[in-house]
Design an enzyme around this catalytic site. Structure first.
Site, mmCIF file in Angstrom:
data_model
loop_
_atom_site.group_PDB
_atom_site.id
_atom_site.type_symbol
_atom_site.label_atom_id
_atom_site.label_comp_id
_atom_site.label_asym_id
_atom_site.label_seq_id
_atom_site.Cartn_x
_atom_site.Cartn_y
_atom_site.Cartn_z
ATOM 1 N N ASN A 52 60.599 87.294 22.709
ATOM 2 C CA ASN A 52 60.292 85.894 22.417
ATOM 3 C C ASN A 52 61.551 85.044 22.297
ATOM 4 O OD1 ASN A 52 57.261 85.496 20.381
ATOM 5 N ND2 ASN A 52 57.515 85.872 22.545
ATOM 6 N N HIS A 270 52.929 77.280 26.630
ATOM 7 C CA HIS A 270 52.913 77.863 25.288
ATOM 8 C C HIS A 270 54.297 78.309 24.822
ATOM 9 C CE1 HIS A 270 50.686 79.397 21.885
ATOM 10 N NE2 HIS A 270 51.154 80.632 22.059
#
Length: 294
Positions: A52, A270
């Protein structure tokens, strides 16, 4: 001395750490020196904290002691017998206690933003500032679950490379970000038997339905209905073109969190920290380094 202070490249090997707890080993990545900054990852096939935030780590490590926690149930930290969402909330407390951290800033991506908000609500003295990336709140105008969540459920029920690619495309505005390298690393992690079993506890259709029924029958308010109690100064960041958690979800926390700012990035899905990396890092650094009385 960390890799950042010695000017070594930040790699998986030289940032990985382990913390033994009473519920197994929590693994995390550490880089940089300065005020502690806890980074919490989202959910989804093949996710890890480092995946991430690896692109953002060098920038934040220049100013902060960055701590990327790997939640139990995603194939890196030791799993627990809890639902992954419940395990994540407990892991944050165990992690802060284990490292002796009294107060931190938190960046949470999607599920990580929810976990960060829950930590700030439960322990208001331990979270100074909170940054969320999509995910937090609830839909106002858009149908639920969103397209990306539906694709995630389909992959979890019947994992194929084609379904993984479809889900990955729902995560981004720019399809060129879905590279063969990304697909392969996500596929390897997502199809690990233990990781897949944990994912089905969250996103399997039966689990999803059971969670919805339990929430409807519970007297406890959902987390989004308690956001007015949040004491941490908060920055909500969102991709305008998010197909996983549509941007109208931000409306409720924007109106209820007492000290909140919202930054919406165009041409962005996102993964705001990936698709709008430089603009997002600039906004977050400005927020985290601003004087407390400003």
């Amino acid at each position: 001395m960390t890799a950042e202070t010695t000017h070594e490249p930040l790699t998986y090997g030289n940032t990985l750490r382990e913390l033994a707890t009473d519920q197994g080993v929590l693994r995390y990545h550490e880089a940089g020196e300065g005020p502690p900054l806890l980074l919490l990852h989202g959910s989804g096939p093949g996710v890890t904290g480092l995946r991430n935030f690896r692109g953002n780590l060098p920038v934040f490590a220049a100013r902060f002691r960055c701590l990327i926690l790997e939640f139990p149930g995603f194939g890196v930290s030791d799993p627990t017998d809890q639902h992954p969402m419940m395990a994540a909330s407990g892991a944050v407390t165990r992690f802060l206690d284990g490292l002796g951290l009294d107060r931190v800033d938190v960046i949470g991506n999607s599920m990580g933003g929810i976990v960060g908000a829950q930590a700030a609500l439960a322990h208001p003295d331990r979270v100074r500032r909170l940054v969320t990336i999509g995910g937090i709140g609830r839909g106002i105008f858009s149908p639920a679950p969103g397209e990306g969540i539906r694709l995630l459920m389909e992959f979890t029920e019947h994992p194929t490379r084609e379904r993984l690619v479809q889900w990955l495309h729902s995560m981004v505005y720019d399809p060129s970000l879905v590279t063969e390298e990304l697909i392969e690393e996500r596929w390897r992690q997502a199809t690990d038997p233990d990781t897949l079993a944990s994912a089905r506890r969250m996103y399997g259709k039966a689990a999803f339905a059971a969670a919805a029924s339990a929430a409807a029958a519970s007297d406890a308010p959902p987390y989004w209905a308690t956001l007015h109690r949040l004491k941490a100064r908060t920055l909500i960041t969102w991709g305008r073109d998010d197909r996983v958690s549509p941007v109208d979800m931000a409306l409720l926390p924007m109106r209820t969190i007492p000290d909140v700012e919202v930054h919406i990035f165009p041409d962005c899905g996102h993964w705001v920290m990936v698709e709008q990396k430089h603009a997002w890092e600039s906004a977050v650094l400005a927020f985290l380094t601003r004087a407390d009385d400003a």
